[in-house]
Write a protein that holds these residues in place. Structure first.
Motif: not given
Ligand code: SF4
Ligand code: SF4
Length: 212
Positions: A36, A89, A99, A96, A81
């Motif tokens: 991430c 997150c 991920c 998505p 991200c």
């Molecule tokens: S899991 Fe995916 S959407 Fe969530 S912070 Fe990490 S990269 Fe971004």
């Protein structure tokens, strides 16, 4: 410090099923958030409806070369991200599929780093993973994945138009798809061109099975 990656063959079976869309990755990430924070563009599919509802449009661009409805989410100047806040997150339940599927053990399996300096956190984790080999077949399978990855990197010109993956993810994924070729009795006697052709055929067969 070493981190248990699991028995190799069990992991490989699960990783191949994940590539075929049958199961999720289920990585024991612990408190790592490497993927991430490492300057990845995140592909989003039309089926990622909940994620697409949550992600502000300013972070999305149409995915180049993909049909309408496919998007890419960019990353911030620090490589994180934009959905990451205070180390977490913010759309975890709606994240998505990309991920959910990401498993940095593919790089450990292929014996390569995930990328350059921008992937340093992931590379540290890749080097920490330690597979176990409860049977000789586990060791043989890992050696075959390593051999496949080494071939793809070193024999690029054996592929028609030198069209072999060069990015770490592409190399590792292809090696996992076609590793069984490197277990076969004639693996050492095939020419590079024959091996490259066999890799292309095996990869197509794997993808065709995924599409069923
Ligand atoms: S899991 Fe995916 S959407 Fe969530 S912070 Fe990490 S990269 Fe971004
Ligand atoms: S880099 Fe690997 S261990 Fe870290 S969050 Fe991503 S998949 Fe999990």
């Amino acid at each position: 410090m070493a981190i248990e990656a699991g028995p190799f063959t069990a992991w490989l079976t699960q990783a191949r099923a994940s590539l075929q869309g049958e199961v999720g990755a289920d990585v024991p990430c612990g408190d790592c958030v490497g993927c991430c924070t490492s300057s990845y563009f995140i592909p989003l599919r039309p089926t990622d409806t909940a994620a697409l509802d949550d992600i502000p449009a300013q972070y999305l661009v149409s995915a180049p070369g993909e049909p309408r409805g496919h998007w890419m989410m960019g990353y911030l100047a620090n490589g994180a991200c934009p959905m990451m806040k205070v180390g977490q997150c913010t759309i975890y339940q709606h994240r998505p599929q990309t991920c959910r599927d990401y498993d940095c053990r593919i790089f450990a399996a292929a014996g390569i780093d995930a990328g350059g300096p921008e992937k340093v956190v992931i590379n540290d984790r890749v080097r920490a993973w330690e597979f176990s080999y409860p049977t000789p077949a586990d060791r043989q399978a890992h050696d075959a994945v390593l051999a496949a990855a080494a071939f793809i990197q070193s024999q690029r010109n054996a592929f028609p138009g030198a069209r072999a993956p060069t990015a770490p993810t592409g190399i590792a994924v292809l090696a996992i798809k076609v590793y069984a070729l490197f277990l076969q009795a004639d693996a050492l006697t095939r020419t590079a061109a024959q091996t490259a052709a066999a890799i292309i055929d095996a990869s197509r067969a794997f993808d065709a099975a995924s599409a069923v």
